[in-house]
Design a protein around this motif. Structure first.
Motif, PDB file in Angstrom:
ATOM      1  N   ASP A 127       0.928  -1.724  -0.002  1.00  0.00           N
ATOM      2  CA  ASP A 127       0.205   0.161  -0.165  1.00  0.00           C
ATOM      3  C   ASP A 127       0.967   1.416   0.019  1.00  0.00           C
ATOM      4  OD1 ASP A 127      -2.767   1.291  -0.024  1.00  0.00           O
ATOM      5  OD2 ASP A 127      -2.690   1.826   2.250  1.00  0.00           O
ATOM      6  N   SER A 128       0.615   2.650  -0.785  1.00  0.00           N
ATOM      7  CA  SER A 128       1.446   3.360  -0.813  1.00  0.00           C
ATOM      8  C   SER A 128       0.215   4.224  -1.245  1.00  0.00           C
ATOM      9  CB  SER A 128       2.638   3.098  -1.616  1.00  0.00           C
ATOM     10  OG  SER A 128       1.862   3.073  -3.258  1.00  0.00           O
ATOM     11  N   PRO A 129       0.347   5.886  -0.823  1.00  0.00           N
ATOM     12  CA  PRO A 129      -0.309   7.246  -1.034  1.00  0.00           C
ATOM     13  C   PRO A 129      -0.352   7.828  -2.957  1.00  0.00           C
ATOM     14  CG  PRO A 129       1.117   7.589   0.267  1.00  0.00           C
ATOM     15  CD  PRO A 129       1.145   6.036   0.200  1.00  0.00           C
ATOM     16  N   ALA A 130       0.467   6.985  -3.469  1.00  0.00           N
ATOM     17  CA  ALA A 130       0.757   7.091  -5.267  1.00  0.00           C
ATOM     18  C   ALA A 130      -0.477   6.085  -5.513  1.00  0.00           C
ATOM     19  CB  ALA A 130       2.154   7.453  -5.480  1.00  0.00           C
ATOM     20  N   LYS A 131      -0.234   4.610  -4.861  1.00  0.00           N
ATOM     21  CA  LYS A 131      -1.038   3.269  -5.332  1.00  0.00           C
ATOM     22  C   LYS A 131      -2.393   4.249  -5.967  1.00  0.00           C
ATOM     23  CE  LYS A 131      -0.036  -0.566  -5.079  1.00  0.00           C
ATOM     24  NZ  LYS A 131       0.181  -1.815  -4.169  1.00  0.00           N
ATOM     25  N   ARG A 132      -2.504   3.866  -4.101  1.00  0.00           N
ATOM     26  CA  ARG A 132      -4.210   4.353  -3.400  1.00  0.00           C
ATOM     27  C   ARG A 132      -4.621   6.005  -4.336  1.00  0.00           C
ATOM     28  NH1 ARG A 132      -1.788   4.263   1.430  1.00  0.00           N
ATOM     29  NH2 ARG A 132      -2.152   6.452   1.634  1.00  0.00           N
TER      30      ARG A 132
ATOM     31  N   PHE B 169       0.817   4.651 -32.788  1.00  0.00           N
ATOM     32  CA  PHE B 169       0.730   5.675 -31.434  1.00  0.00           C
ATOM     33  C   PHE B 169       1.792   5.705 -30.936  1.00  0.00           C
ATOM     34  CE2 PHE B 169      -3.237   5.394 -30.496  1.00  0.00           C
ATOM     35  CZ  PHE B 169      -2.796   5.418 -28.560  1.00  0.00           C
ATOM     36  N   THR B 170       2.517   6.377 -30.378  1.00  0.00           N
ATOM     37  CA  THR B 170       3.208   6.210 -29.196  1.00  0.00           C
ATOM     38  C   THR B 170       3.070   7.979 -28.177  1.00  0.00           C
ATOM     39  OG1 THR B 170       4.898   4.790 -29.941  1.00  0.00           O
ATOM     40  CG2 THR B 170       5.615   6.101 -27.995  1.00  0.00           C
ATOM     41  N   ALA B 171       2.589   7.128 -26.793  1.00  0.00           N
ATOM     42  CA  ALA B 171       2.130   8.917 -26.082  1.00  0.00           C
ATOM     43  C   ALA B 171       2.896   8.339 -24.951  1.00  0.00           C
ATOM     44  CB  ALA B 171       0.560   8.684 -25.682  1.00  0.00           C
ATOM     45  N   THR B 172       3.927   9.516 -24.383  1.00  0.00           N
ATOM     46  CA  THR B 172       4.624   9.347 -23.413  1.00  0.00           C
ATOM     47  C   THR B 172       4.050  10.189 -22.029  1.00  0.00           C
ATOM     48  OG1 THR B 172       5.767   9.262 -25.039  1.00  0.00           O
ATOM     49  CG2 THR B 172       6.972  10.053 -22.961  1.00  0.00           C
ATOM     50  N   PHE B 173       4.329   9.883 -20.999  1.00  0.00           N
ATOM     51  CA  PHE B 173       4.447  10.836 -20.399  1.00  0.00           C
ATOM     52  C   PHE B 173       5.896  10.736 -19.264  1.00  0.00           C
ATOM     53  CE2 PHE B 173       3.826  11.542 -15.930  1.00  0.00           C
ATOM     54  CZ  PHE B 173       2.910  12.895 -15.549  1.00  0.00           C
ATOM     55  N   ARG B 174       6.358  12.292 -18.521  1.00  0.00           N
ATOM     56  CA  ARG B 174       7.309  11.833 -18.304  1.00  0.00           C
ATOM     57  C   ARG B 174       7.032  12.985 -17.320  1.00  0.00           C
ATOM     58  NH1 ARG B 174       9.445  12.335 -22.959  1.00  0.00           N
ATOM     59  NH2 ARG B 174      10.945  10.357 -23.880  1.00  0.00           N
ATOM     60  N   GLU B 175       7.359  12.006 -15.816  1.00  0.00           N
ATOM     61  CA  GLU B 175       7.305  12.956 -14.335  1.00  0.00           C
ATOM     62  C   GLU B 175       8.674  13.063 -13.991  1.00  0.00           C
ATOM     63  OE1 GLU B 175       6.691  15.176 -11.285  1.00  0.00           O
ATOM     64  OE2 GLU B 175       5.360  14.991 -13.063  1.00  0.00           O
TER      65      GLU B 175
ATOM     66  N   ALA C 230      -2.937   6.341 -17.568  1.00  0.00           N
ATOM     67  CA  ALA C 230      -3.485   8.017 -17.278  1.00  0.00           C
ATOM     68  C   ALA C 230      -3.274   8.274 -15.979  1.00  0.00           C
ATOM     69  CB  ALA C 230      -4.536   7.994 -17.816  1.00  0.00           C
ATOM     70  N   ALA C 231      -3.544   6.799 -15.322  1.00  0.00           N
ATOM     71  CA  ALA C 231      -3.542   7.123 -13.717  1.00  0.00           C
ATOM     72  C   ALA C 231      -2.533   6.658 -13.149  1.00  0.00           C
ATOM     73  CB  ALA C 231      -4.224   5.451 -13.020  1.00  0.00           C
ATOM     74  N   VAL C 232      -1.040   6.009 -13.212  1.00  0.00           N
ATOM     75  CA  VAL C 232      -0.095   5.849 -13.368  1.00  0.00           C
ATOM     76  C   VAL C 232       0.458   7.516 -13.389  1.00  0.00           C
ATOM     77  CG1 VAL C 232       2.041   5.184 -13.800  1.00  0.00           C
ATOM     78  CG2 VAL C 232       0.467   3.316 -13.616  1.00  0.00           C
ATOM     79  N   ALA C 233       0.684   8.379 -14.251  1.00  0.00           N
ATOM     80  CA  ALA C 233       0.884   9.556 -14.942  1.00  0.00           C
ATOM     81  C   ALA C 233       0.263  10.640 -13.919  1.00  0.00           C
ATOM     82  CB  ALA C 233       0.306   9.710 -16.300  1.00  0.00           C
ATOM     83  N   ARG C 234      -1.312  10.233 -13.564  1.00  0.00           N
ATOM     84  CA  ARG C 234      -1.479  11.217 -12.909  1.00  0.00           C
ATOM     85  C   ARG C 234      -1.013  11.162 -11.305  1.00  0.00           C
ATOM     86  NH1 ARG C 234      -6.050  14.921 -12.181  1.00  0.00           N
ATOM     87  NH2 ARG C 234      -5.506  14.828 -14.332  1.00  0.00           N
ATOM     88  N   ALA C 235      -1.406   9.474 -10.388  1.00  0.00           N
ATOM     89  CA  ALA C 235      -0.476   9.777  -9.166  1.00  0.00           C
ATOM     90  C   ALA C 235       0.717   9.485  -9.265  1.00  0.00           C
ATOM     91  CB  ALA C 235      -0.685   7.988  -8.580  1.00  0.00           C
ATOM     92  N   ALA C 236       1.629  10.073  -9.840  1.00  0.00           N
ATOM     93  CA  ALA C 236       2.863   9.894  -9.870  1.00  0.00           C
ATOM     94  C   ALA C 236       3.419  11.661 -10.275  1.00  0.00           C
ATOM     95  CB  ALA C 236       3.588   9.647 -11.234  1.00  0.00           C
ATOM     96  N   ARG C 237       2.942  12.547 -11.014  1.00  0.00           N
ATOM     97  CA  ARG C 237       2.571  14.136 -10.584  1.00  0.00           C
ATOM     98  C   ARG C 237       2.272  14.427  -9.448  1.00  0.00           C
ATOM     99  NH1 ARG C 237       1.511  17.474 -15.971  1.00  0.00           N
ATOM    100  NH2 ARG C 237       4.270  16.229 -15.614  1.00  0.00           N
ATOM    101  N   GLN C 238       0.946  13.707  -8.752  1.00  0.00           N
ATOM    102  CA  GLN C 238       0.875  14.316  -7.925  1.00  0.00           C
ATOM    103  C   GLN C 238       1.635  13.970  -6.370  1.00  0.00           C
ATOM    104  OE1 GLN C 238      -3.374  13.026  -7.288  1.00  0.00           O
ATOM    105  NE2 GLN C 238      -3.179  13.287  -4.439  1.00  0.00           N
ATOM    106  N   HIS C 239       2.259  12.884  -6.150  1.00  0.00           N
ATOM    107  CA  HIS C 239       3.215  12.311  -5.847  1.00  0.00           C
ATOM    108  C   HIS C 239       4.877  12.784  -5.960  1.00  0.00           C
ATOM    109  CE1 HIS C 239      -0.272  10.906  -2.192  1.00  0.00           C
ATOM    110  NE2 HIS C 239      -0.571  10.514  -3.722  1.00  0.00           N
ATOM    111  N   ARG C 240       5.099  13.481  -6.931  1.00  0.00           N
ATOM    112  CA  ARG C 240       6.136  13.464  -7.198  1.00  0.00           C
ATOM    113  C   ARG C 240       6.967  12.343  -7.565  1.00  0.00           C
ATOM    114  NH1 ARG C 240       7.472  19.567  -4.436  1.00  0.00           N
ATOM    115  NH2 ARG C 240       5.527  20.740  -5.608  1.00  0.00           N
ATOM    116  N   LYS C 241       6.904  11.030  -8.134  1.00  0.00           N
ATOM    117  CA  LYS C 241       7.508  10.166  -7.965  1.00  0.00           C
ATOM    118  C   LYS C 241       8.061  10.370  -9.448  1.00  0.00           C
ATOM    119  CE  LYS C 241       6.282   7.935  -4.103  1.00  0.00           C
ATOM    120  NZ  LYS C 241       7.423   8.265  -3.171  1.00  0.00           N
TER     121      LYS C 241
END
Length: 542
Positions: free
Chosen positions: A34-39, A98-104, A166-177
């Motif tokens: 469990d982690s805040p980022a996963k939640r 297509f390739t879609a890329t997100f970076r944090e 998209a969920a991983v991207a949002r959580a990573a940005r929110q928790h700065r991972k």
């Protein structure tokens, strides 16, 4: 001589732990944390469930065939662009890939997700209807049929993967991972073309892990393999003529029928339990009183490894030559796709399975269960409804008994890859059927999409927050591949098949036609065979 010395691909894929022989295997616990980022990632899926299921329905309604997923690919790309991804069309030269890329942040793992969106021909079905009732009926007084449909659930497959990314991207940005998320919108999975060619061009290079799922009749993962496969089309060329005066004609259809018949005789003495051989005559003429001048028959040749596929394929090619000789026609063949068997990832499957257990099975409504039972009744199956448990994680059978193929397999030899199934179709039914199309965007599909998105997102977040989990995957991958030199099974001169896109699609995606990797226009297939000789003229009887 060991298995590794004779067939490295099968040796690398065969890993049933010793404890399995005694039935003592227990999946490890404490991997999924469990982690805040996963939640946050799981909460994003819940909070955007309406958008996610709408995307599934949109792609389901388009029901576009392989290499022609114009609107479906755009819908998926738009979803990811709205989630902060940078989208680029034309991956490996395919217009609808297509390739879609997100970076944090800087550093962090590079995680890949697999998106598909192609439908199957002839599997049109009204959504949520428990009896066979095609949504698109093709009227032809001589050859009625049905339109395409998502009988393999790829509308849901691509949607859940996009939602997870998209969920991983949002959580990573929110928790700065720190993380890089790459989503690969892949064309033509049903023909195993999109990913096999893209892998050979280095599209998936640089990934640390790749997460994949597929609609199923159960909720389960594992670390078994799949069959390697070569898809091949044989073209017979003869001479046309009136059916009422057939002497001297050369029927290409006769050749195709003879080939089909002779190839069936391979089954008893040349087809192992790990092999599969199936065919369809996809061009056999139009009207009985014109001898078909051109005929085509396509085969899927499957076996446990590329080396074993090659042995079986050579026998099928020999059959084609015999059929051409007997029918006095000319034969040629072209390989349309070829993939490896999948490389298992035990540590990855164990992590994914624990996340599935923690999240639980899809939340099937009474509506979903009722549809499932109606479909089962329609198909003559026990009315057991949808699968409502997470399947046990068990080692693969030490004896490989064959099965399906996937173009994800080629990715698995280049980066640690995990696959899992979530129940979208009723217990006892099969993929590639109208019954699956009935479920894909209705109540069963909606539940499966949301559950699959959570399974993938939770597992990905563990790789982000627990570097030791990613290290374990990479260590196992290095050990499995140390004796294998992966090389694409596609021919050296391979050009992928493509359709010319509509002008509006090229404008919308910023592409030009044709891409650099194909010859356009393609070479025409024309028969220039001569009529068959009947020998010298007979002298008149006296």
């Amino acid at each position: 001589m060991t298995v590794a010395e004779t067939d490295p691909a099968m040796a690398a894929a065969g890993d049933a732990p010793r404890e399995a022989a005694a039935g003592a295997y227990e999946p490890p616990k404490g991997l999924a944390e469990d982690s805040p980022a996963k939640r946050a990632a799981l909460a994003w899926v819940d909070g955007n469930s309406a958008r996610i299921t709408k995307l599934n329905s949109t792609i389901w309604e388009h029901a576009e065939l392989s290499l022609r997923e114009w609107r479906s690919s755009l819908a998926q790309a738009d979803f990811l662009e709205a989630a902060g991804f940078e989208v680029k069309f034309g991956t490996a030269g395919f217009p609808t890939a297509f390739t879609a890329t997100f970076r944090e942040g800087e550093g962090g793992p590079v995680l890949g997700f697999s998106g598909e969106y192609d439908a199957l021909p002839g599997l049109s079905q009204k959504s949520g209807v428990g009896q066979h009732d095609p949504r698109e009926y093709v009227h032809d007084p001589f050859a009625p049929g049905y339109g395409p449909g998502h009988g393999c659930g790829h509308s849901a497959l691509g949607t859940a993967a996009a939602a997870a990314a998209a969920a991983v991207a949002r959580a990573a940005r929110q928790h700065r991972k720190p993380v890089t998320v790459k989503f690969f919108g892949s064309t033509a999975e049903e023909t195993l073309i999109g990913k096999t060619y893209a892998v050979s061009k280095g599209v998936y290079d640089g990934l640390d892990a790749f997460l994949d799922w597929h609609p199923s009749t159960a909720n389960a993962t594992g670390w078994g393999s799949s069959t390697a496969m070569t898809a091949v089309t044989f073209t017979f060329l003869g001479v046309a003529g009136h059916g009422g005066t057939p002497l001297g004609n050369k029927s290409a259809l006769d050749a195709a029928v003879m080939m089909a018949t002779m190839s069936e005789f391979l089954r008893e003495e040349n087809l192992a339990p790990s092999g599969r051989l199936h065919w369809v005559i996809n061009n056999g003429g139009d009207i009985p009183n014109v001898t078909p001048e051109i005929a085509e028959i396509s085969y899927y040749v499957r076996e446990g490894s590329p080396a074993r596929v090659k042995v079986l394929l050579d026998k099928v090619i020999a059959v084609s030559e015999a059929a051409a000789t007997a029918s006095q026609t000319k034969v040629s063949h072209r390989i349309t796709s070829a993939c490896w068997n999948q490389l298992p990832a035990r540590a990855f499957a164990e992590l994914l399975h624990e996340n599935m257990r923690q999240i639980g099975p899809p939340d099937f409504t009474d509506e979903a269960q009722q549809l499932a039972k109606e479909l089962q009744d329609s198909l003559g199956l026990p009315q057991k409804g949808m699968h409502t448990e997470i399947g046990e994680l068990t080692p693969p059978n030490p004896v490989f008994m064959g099965g399906g193929s996937t173009d994800v397999a080629d990715i698995s030899w280049n980066v640690p890859t995990v696959s899992m199934g979530a129940a979208l179709a009723p217990i006892g039914t099969k993929m590639h059927t109208w019954s699956t199309a009935a479920c894909a965007a209705s109540a069963p599909g909606r539940a499966a999409v949301l559950a699959a998105a959570k399974y993938l997102a939770a597992t990905a977040m563990d790789l982000v927050t627990q570097p030791e989990r990613l290290k374990a995957l990479k260590t196992e991958f290095a050990e499995r591949t140390k004796d294998v030199d992966w090389k694409t099974a596609l021919p050296d001169d391979y050009e992928p098949p493509m359709y010319e896109p509509p002008a509006w699609f090229l404008r919308r995606t910023g592409q030009k036609w044709p891409p650099d990797n194909i010859t356009w226009p393609p070479k025409r297939v024309i028969s220039r065979e001569k009529l068959s000789s009947l020998g010298p003229e007979l002298s008149p009887q006296k």
